[in-house]
Scaffold this motif. Structure first.
Motif, PDB file in Angstrom:
ATOM      1  N   SER A  45       1.941  -6.609  -5.117  1.00 22.44           N
ATOM      2  CA  SER A  45       2.954  -5.572  -5.310  1.00 22.44           C
ATOM      3  C   SER A  45       4.326  -6.043  -4.854  1.00 22.44           C
ATOM      4  O   SER A  45       5.342  -5.761  -5.499  1.00 22.44           O
ATOM      5  N   VAL A  46       4.386  -6.786  -3.758  1.00 19.80           N
ATOM      6  CA  VAL A  46       5.664  -7.297  -3.261  1.00 19.80           C
ATOM      7  C   VAL A  46       6.245  -8.334  -4.228  1.00 19.80           C
ATOM      8  O   VAL A  46       7.438  -8.299  -4.536  1.00 19.80           O
ATOM      9  N   ALA A  58       7.431  -3.648   4.552  1.00 20.26           N
ATOM     10  CA  ALA A  58       8.753  -3.068   4.804  1.00 20.26           C
ATOM     11  C   ALA A  58       9.750  -4.128   5.235  1.00 20.26           C
ATOM     12  O   ALA A  58      10.890  -4.156   4.764  1.00 20.26           O
ATOM     13  N   ARG A  59       9.334  -5.024   6.102  1.00 20.97           N
ATOM     14  CA  ARG A  59      10.218  -6.090   6.568  1.00 20.97           C
ATOM     15  C   ARG A  59      10.618  -7.003   5.406  1.00 20.97           C
ATOM     16  O   ARG A  59      11.777  -7.382   5.268  1.00 20.97           O
ATOM     17  N   GLU A  60       9.666  -7.343   4.568  1.00 22.17           N
ATOM     18  CA  GLU A  60       9.946  -8.232   3.429  1.00 22.17           C
ATOM     19  C   GLU A  60      10.911  -7.588   2.434  1.00 22.17           C
ATOM     20  O   GLU A  60      11.800  -8.253   1.912  1.00 22.17           O
ATOM     21  N   LEU A  61      10.725  -6.307   2.165  1.00 17.35           N
ATOM     22  CA  LEU A  61      11.536  -5.636   1.148  1.00 17.35           C
ATOM     23  C   LEU A  61      12.779  -4.946   1.722  1.00 17.35           C
ATOM     24  O   LEU A  61      13.549  -4.355   0.976  1.00 17.35           O
ATOM     25  N   GLY A  62      12.946  -5.025   3.034  1.00 13.23           N
ATOM     26  CA  GLY A  62      14.104  -4.372   3.643  1.00 13.23           C
ATOM     27  C   GLY A  62      13.995  -2.856   3.632  1.00 13.23           C
ATOM     28  O   GLY A  62      14.997  -2.157   3.496  1.00 13.23           O
ATOM     29  N   GLY A  63      12.784  -2.357   3.779  1.00 16.40           N
ATOM     30  CA  GLY A  63      12.550  -0.916   3.738  1.00 16.40           C
ATOM     31  C   GLY A  63      12.065  -0.379   5.069  1.00 16.40           C
ATOM     32  O   GLY A  63      12.168  -1.037   6.102  1.00 16.40           O
ATOM     33  N   ARG A  64      11.506   0.829   5.006  1.00 15.72           N
ATOM     34  CA  ARG A  64      10.960   1.478   6.196  1.00 15.72           C
ATOM     35  C   ARG A  64       9.668   2.178   5.814  1.00 15.72           C
ATOM     36  O   ARG A  64       9.548   2.720   4.717  1.00 15.72           O
ATOM     37  N   VAL A  65       8.708   2.153   6.718  1.00 16.26           N
ATOM     38  CA  VAL A  65       7.412   2.781   6.470  1.00 16.26           C
ATOM     39  C   VAL A  65       7.519   4.253   6.833  1.00 16.26           C
ATOM     40  O   VAL A  65       7.963   4.607   7.934  1.00 16.26           O
ATOM     41  N   ARG A  66       7.094   5.093   5.913  1.00 12.47           N
ATOM     42  CA  ARG A  66       7.078   6.534   6.138  1.00 12.47           C
ATOM     43  C   ARG A  66       5.768   7.094   5.618  1.00 12.47           C
ATOM     44  O   ARG A  66       5.151   6.529   4.704  1.00 12.47           O
ATOM     45  N   VAL A  78      -0.253   0.041  -4.289  1.00 18.09           N
ATOM     46  CA  VAL A  78       0.299   0.105  -5.637  1.00 18.09           C
ATOM     47  C   VAL A  78       1.820   0.166  -5.516  1.00 18.09           C
ATOM     48  O   VAL A  78       2.357   0.374  -4.425  1.00 18.09           O
ATOM     49  N   LEU A  79       2.508   0.000  -6.633  1.00 17.70           N
ATOM     50  CA  LEU A  79       3.959  -0.022  -6.619  1.00 17.70           C
ATOM     51  C   LEU A  79       4.479   1.047  -7.577  1.00 17.70           C
ATOM     52  O   LEU A  79       4.280   0.949  -8.791  1.00 17.70           O
ATOM     53  N   VAL A  80       5.123   2.084  -7.026  1.00 19.19           N
ATOM     54  CA  VAL A  80       5.674   3.151  -7.865  1.00 19.19           C
ATOM     55  C   VAL A  80       6.925   2.615  -8.554  1.00 19.19           C
ATOM     56  O   VAL A  80       7.853   2.131  -7.901  1.00 19.19           O
ATOM     57  N   LEU A  81       6.930   2.720  -9.893  1.00 20.64           N
ATOM     58  CA  LEU A  81       8.031   2.202 -10.699  1.00 20.64           C
ATOM     59  C   LEU A  81       8.827   3.290 -11.398  1.00 20.64           C
ATOM     60  O   LEU A  81       9.995   3.107 -11.722  1.00 20.64           O
ATOM     61  N   ASP A  82       8.182   4.414 -11.664  1.00 22.60           N
ATOM     62  CA  ASP A  82       8.803   5.489 -12.442  1.00 22.60           C
ATOM     63  C   ASP A  82       7.977   6.751 -12.225  1.00 22.60           C
ATOM     64  O   ASP A  82       7.053   6.758 -11.401  1.00 22.60           O
ATOM     65  N   GLU A  83       8.304   7.778 -12.978  1.00 23.35           N
ATOM     66  CA  GLU A  83       7.515   9.005 -12.906  1.00 23.35           C
ATOM     67  C   GLU A  83       7.400   9.607 -14.299  1.00 23.35           C
ATOM     68  O   GLU A  83       8.225   9.347 -15.170  1.00 23.35           O
ATOM     69  N   ARG A  84       6.364  10.374 -14.512  1.00 24.35           N
ATOM     70  CA  ARG A  84       6.153  11.105 -15.752  1.00 24.35           C
ATOM     71  C   ARG A  84       5.776  12.530 -15.383  1.00 24.35           C
ATOM     72  O   ARG A  84       4.729  12.754 -14.782  1.00 24.35           O
ATOM     73  N   ASP A  85       6.669  13.461 -15.687  1.00 23.04           N
ATOM     74  CA  ASP A  85       6.458  14.876 -15.360  1.00 23.04           C
ATOM     75  C   ASP A  85       6.113  15.080 -13.884  1.00 23.04           C
ATOM     76  O   ASP A  85       5.215  15.844 -13.539  1.00 23.04           O
TER      77      ASP A  85
END
Length: 143
Positions: free
Chosen positions: A17-18, A68-76, A105-112
């Motif tokens: 995913s990363v 999170a560290r690799e992608l520059g994000g934060r875990v929530r 998994v990696l969320v890329l978009d949404e549908r409804d």
């Protein structure tokens, strides 16, 4: 249309995913080697910046703080509204049972209002609800 790669083994959904998140929109010419290198980096003694980190047994998968560290994000804690608000930035989500996180998994978009995810086990983009892992644990949200 993008050809989505499959994770090379049953313990590399997190690094897969990363690698996809960092390489969007693709292609991923040496996906297996990139995933194995990412897995070593995410679970090893040093991060991509050479900083010391606690080692993590690769057989336990990928820890969310390393993603999170690799992608520059934060875990929530997972909240669908937070994940959808972060789009179009790809958001890794840890899924599992009530007792344990088991898949990334990696969320890329949404549908409804339903997250569309890259599922590395399938090598496809599908609705998150189609995963056999129905408990949502964590999301790695952008800063």
């Amino acid at each position: 249309m993008t050809d989505w790669p499959r994770q090379p083994d049953n313990r590399t959904c997190g690094p897969s995913s990363v690698v996809v998140a960092e390489g969007l929109p693709g292609p991923w010419p040496d996906f297996e080697a990139d995933v194995q290198a990412m897995h070593r980096r995410l679970t090893g003694l040093r991060d991509r910046h050479g900083r010391w980190q606690l080692p993590w047994p690769r057989m336990l998968g990928t820890p969310p703080w390393a993603v999170a560290r690799e992608l520059g994000g934060r875990v929530r804690r997972y909240r669908r509204s937070d994940v959808l608000a972060a789009l179009p930035t790809p958001v890794p989500v840890f899924l599992g049972t009530r007792w344990l996180p088991r898949h990334v998994v990696l969320v890329l978009d949404e549908r409804d209002g339903e997250p569309l995810v890259y599922n590395p086990a399938l090598g496809a983009v599908v609705l998150m609800s189609s995963s056999r892992w129905q408990h949502r644990w964590w999301a790695v949200l952008p800063r």
